[in-house]
Design a protein around this motif. Structure first.
Motif, PDB file in Angstrom:
ATOM      1  N   GLU A   6       6.382  -5.181  -3.859  1.00 67.28           N
ATOM      2  CA  GLU A   6       6.923  -5.092  -2.504  1.00 67.28           C
ATOM      3  C   GLU A   6       7.038  -6.477  -1.887  1.00 67.28           C
ATOM      4  O   GLU A   6       6.304  -7.398  -2.256  1.00 67.28           O
ATOM      5  CB  GLU A   6       6.034  -4.248  -1.589  1.00 67.28           C
ATOM      6  CG  GLU A   6       5.675  -2.869  -2.063  1.00 67.28           C
ATOM      7  CD  GLU A   6       4.305  -2.820  -2.688  1.00 67.28           C
ATOM      8  OE1 GLU A   6       3.661  -1.761  -2.660  1.00 67.28           O
ATOM      9  OE2 GLU A   6       3.870  -3.869  -3.218  1.00 67.28           O
ATOM     10  N   CYS A  22      11.347  -3.175  -2.333  1.00 69.35           N
ATOM     11  CA  CYS A  22      10.480  -2.809  -3.450  1.00 69.35           C
ATOM     12  C   CYS A  22      11.296  -2.874  -4.725  1.00 69.35           C
ATOM     13  O   CYS A  22      12.283  -2.149  -4.870  1.00 69.35           O
ATOM     14  CB  CYS A  22       9.918  -1.409  -3.268  1.00 69.35           C
ATOM     15  SG  CYS A  22       9.052  -0.784  -4.727  1.00 69.35           S
ATOM     16  N   TRP A  36       7.619   5.334   0.167  1.00 73.70           N
ATOM     17  CA  TRP A  36       6.844   4.372   0.955  1.00 73.70           C
ATOM     18  C   TRP A  36       5.673   5.101   1.597  1.00 73.70           C
ATOM     19  O   TRP A  36       5.847   6.188   2.170  1.00 73.70           O
ATOM     20  CB  TRP A  36       7.695   3.737   2.052  1.00 73.70           C
ATOM     21  CG  TRP A  36       8.708   2.760   1.562  1.00 73.70           C
ATOM     22  CD1 TRP A  36      10.039   2.971   1.392  1.00 73.70           C
ATOM     23  CD2 TRP A  36       8.471   1.396   1.185  1.00 73.70           C
ATOM     24  NE1 TRP A  36      10.645   1.837   0.928  1.00 73.70           N
ATOM     25  CE2 TRP A  36       9.707   0.843   0.785  1.00 73.70           C
ATOM     26  CE3 TRP A  36       7.331   0.589   1.140  1.00 73.70           C
ATOM     27  CZ2 TRP A  36       9.848  -0.482   0.357  1.00 73.70           C
ATOM     28  CZ3 TRP A  36       7.469  -0.716   0.705  1.00 73.70           C
ATOM     29  CH2 TRP A  36       8.710  -1.241   0.320  1.00 73.70           C
ATOM     30  N   ARG A  38       1.853   4.114   3.898  1.00 71.45           N
ATOM     31  CA  ARG A  38       1.216   3.047   4.653  1.00 71.45           C
ATOM     32  C   ARG A  38      -0.240   3.392   4.920  1.00 71.45           C
ATOM     33  O   ARG A  38      -0.610   4.558   4.968  1.00 71.45           O
ATOM     34  CB  ARG A  38       1.951   2.774   5.960  1.00 71.45           C
ATOM     35  CG  ARG A  38       1.952   3.919   6.972  1.00 71.45           C
ATOM     36  CD  ARG A  38       2.846   3.544   8.155  1.00 71.45           C
ATOM     37  NE  ARG A  38       2.919   4.623   9.128  1.00 71.45           N
ATOM     38  CZ  ARG A  38       3.701   4.580  10.214  1.00 71.45           C
ATOM     39  NH1 ARG A  38       4.461   3.518  10.456  1.00 71.45           N
ATOM     40  NH2 ARG A  38       3.703   5.605  11.060  1.00 71.45           N
ATOM     41  N   ARG A  45      -4.372   6.421   3.504  1.00 70.11           N
ATOM     42  CA  ARG A  45      -2.969   6.166   3.207  1.00 70.11           C
ATOM     43  C   ARG A  45      -2.131   7.402   3.542  1.00 70.11           C
ATOM     44  O   ARG A  45      -2.496   8.518   3.192  1.00 70.11           O
ATOM     45  CB  ARG A  45      -2.818   5.805   1.730  1.00 70.11           C
ATOM     46  CG  ARG A  45      -1.477   5.260   1.348  1.00 70.11           C
ATOM     47  CD  ARG A  45      -1.469   4.763  -0.088  1.00 70.11           C
ATOM     48  NE  ARG A  45      -2.445   3.698  -0.313  1.00 70.11           N
ATOM     49  CZ  ARG A  45      -2.533   2.991  -1.430  1.00 70.11           C
ATOM     50  NH1 ARG A  45      -1.686   3.239  -2.426  1.00 70.11           N
ATOM     51  NH2 ARG A  45      -3.446   2.057  -1.557  1.00 70.11           N
ATOM     52  N   TYR A  93       1.945  -1.556   3.832  1.00 69.72           N
ATOM     53  CA  TYR A  93       2.945  -0.628   3.321  1.00 69.72           C
ATOM     54  C   TYR A  93       2.999  -0.732   1.801  1.00 69.72           C
ATOM     55  O   TYR A  93       3.105  -1.833   1.240  1.00 69.72           O
ATOM     56  CB  TYR A  93       4.312  -0.937   3.929  1.00 69.72           C
ATOM     57  CG  TYR A  93       4.415  -0.456   5.357  1.00 69.72           C
ATOM     58  CD1 TYR A  93       3.717  -1.094   6.369  1.00 69.72           C
ATOM     59  CD2 TYR A  93       5.199   0.649   5.684  1.00 69.72           C
ATOM     60  CE1 TYR A  93       3.792  -0.645   7.678  1.00 69.72           C
ATOM     61  CE2 TYR A  93       5.289   1.108   6.995  1.00 69.72           C
ATOM     62  CZ  TYR A  93       4.575   0.451   7.983  1.00 69.72           C
ATOM     63  OH  TYR A  93       4.640   0.909   9.283  1.00 69.72           O
ATOM     64  N   TYR A  94       2.954   0.423   1.153  1.00 77.10           N
ATOM     65  CA  TYR A  94       2.943   0.499  -0.298  1.00 77.10           C
ATOM     66  C   TYR A  94       4.185   1.206  -0.818  1.00 77.10           C
ATOM     67  O   TYR A  94       4.602   2.233  -0.266  1.00 77.10           O
ATOM     68  CB  TYR A  94       1.709   1.253  -0.787  1.00 77.10           C
ATOM     69  CG  TYR A  94       0.397   0.592  -0.467  1.00 77.10           C
ATOM     70  CD1 TYR A  94      -0.278   0.878   0.710  1.00 77.10           C
ATOM     71  CD2 TYR A  94      -0.159  -0.333  -1.350  1.00 77.10           C
ATOM     72  CE1 TYR A  94      -1.494   0.270   1.010  1.00 77.10           C
ATOM     73  CE2 TYR A  94      -1.370  -0.941  -1.064  1.00 77.10           C
ATOM     74  CZ  TYR A  94      -2.028  -0.634   0.117  1.00 77.10           C
ATOM     75  OH  TYR A  94      -3.229  -1.241   0.407  1.00 77.10           O
ATOM     76  N   CYS A  95       4.705   0.678  -1.891  1.00 76.71           N
ATOM     77  CA  CYS A  95       5.811   1.306  -2.600  1.00 76.71           C
ATOM     78  C   CYS A  95       5.248   2.125  -3.757  1.00 76.71           C
ATOM     79  O   CYS A  95       4.334   1.667  -4.458  1.00 76.71           O
ATOM     80  CB  CYS A  95       6.756   0.228  -3.128  1.00 76.71           C
ATOM     81  SG  CYS A  95       8.075   0.820  -4.207  1.00 76.71           S
ATOM     82  N   TRP A 116       2.227   2.120  -8.404  1.00 74.75           N
ATOM     83  CA  TRP A 116       2.119   1.603  -7.046  1.00 74.75           C
ATOM     84  C   TRP A 116       2.212   0.082  -7.043  1.00 74.75           C
ATOM     85  O   TRP A 116       1.778  -0.587  -7.988  1.00 74.75           O
ATOM     86  CB  TRP A 116       0.772   2.015  -6.444  1.00 74.75           C
ATOM     87  CG  TRP A 116       0.667   3.478  -6.190  1.00 74.75           C
ATOM     88  CD1 TRP A 116       0.358   4.450  -7.095  1.00 74.75           C
ATOM     89  CD2 TRP A 116       0.884   4.147  -4.951  1.00 74.75           C
ATOM     90  NE1 TRP A 116       0.368   5.682  -6.489  1.00 74.75           N
ATOM     91  CE2 TRP A 116       0.680   5.531  -5.172  1.00 74.75           C
ATOM     92  CE3 TRP A 116       1.220   3.721  -3.668  1.00 74.75           C
ATOM     93  CZ2 TRP A 116       0.813   6.472  -4.163  1.00 74.75           C
ATOM     94  CZ3 TRP A 116       1.344   4.663  -2.668  1.00 74.75           C
ATOM     95  CH2 TRP A 116       1.142   6.022  -2.920  1.00 74.75           C
ATOM     96  N   GLN A 118       1.323  -3.581  -4.831  1.00 82.24           N
ATOM     97  CA  GLN A 118       0.093  -4.140  -4.266  1.00 82.24           C
ATOM     98  C   GLN A 118       0.063  -4.047  -2.745  1.00 82.24           C
ATOM     99  O   GLN A 118      -0.979  -4.269  -2.129  1.00 82.24           O
ATOM    100  CB  GLN A 118      -0.063  -5.600  -4.703  1.00 82.24           C
ATOM    101  CG  GLN A 118       0.762  -6.601  -3.898  1.00 82.24           C
ATOM    102  CD  GLN A 118       2.265  -6.513  -4.147  1.00 82.24           C
ATOM    103  OE1 GLN A 118       2.727  -5.865  -5.084  1.00 82.24           O
ATOM    104  NE2 GLN A 118       3.041  -7.175  -3.290  1.00 82.24           N
ATOM    105  N   GLY A 119       1.191  -3.740  -2.147  1.00 79.51           N
ATOM    106  CA  GLY A 119       1.257  -3.595  -0.700  1.00 79.51           C
ATOM    107  C   GLY A 119       1.770  -4.836  -0.006  1.00 79.51           C
ATOM    108  O   GLY A 119       1.601  -5.957  -0.486  1.00 79.51           O
TER     109      GLY A 119
END
Length: 126
Positions: A6, A22, A36, A38, A45, A93-95, A116, A118-119
């Motif tokens: 990301e 991403c 996505w 968060r 999460r 925020y994570y993909c 996933w 790393q954010g």
């Protein structure tokens, strides 16, 4: 193995905009379901938005009308355009990527994703 990276987070004022990106590796990116999520400080999460292989989308209620999820299969990239940002959007925020059995299903549960990133941190200041 799919690599997920990301980018695009940062510090923005209330009402501002950011676009998260991403990038996911693999030759069959167009078949992936992408999402996505968060995680705000001290909280679990949570789901933000998802897009399937047919470009169907769904977003969490609090971001509808403000956030737009999209994908560019030629670039192996998914985006989250975030407008009218609020302090409560502050989070990492994570993909997330799902590669198997995707079809037209829209996946909103975190445990349905296989890979996933790393954010990337988003901070909205008031």
């Amino acid at each position: 193995q799919v690599q997920v990276v990301e980018s695009g987070g940062g510090l923005v004022q209330v009402g501002g905009s950011l676009r998260l990106s991403c990038v996911a590796s693999g030759r069959t990116f167009s078949d992936y379901a992408m999402g996505w999520f968060r995680q705000a400080p001290g909280k679990r999460r949570t789901f933000v938005a998802t897009i399937n292989a047919s470009n169907g989308t769904i977003a969490e209620e609090s971001v509808k009308g403000r956030f737009t999820i999209s994908r560019d299969n030629a670039k192996n990239t998914m985006y989250l355009q975030m407008d009218s940002l609020k302090p409560e959007d502050t989070a990492v925020y994570y993909c997330a990527v799902r590669t198997s059995g995707v079809g037209r299903t829209l996946y909103i549960m975190a445990d349905t994703y296989e890979y996933w990133g790393q954010g990337t941190r988003v901070t909205v200041s008031s």
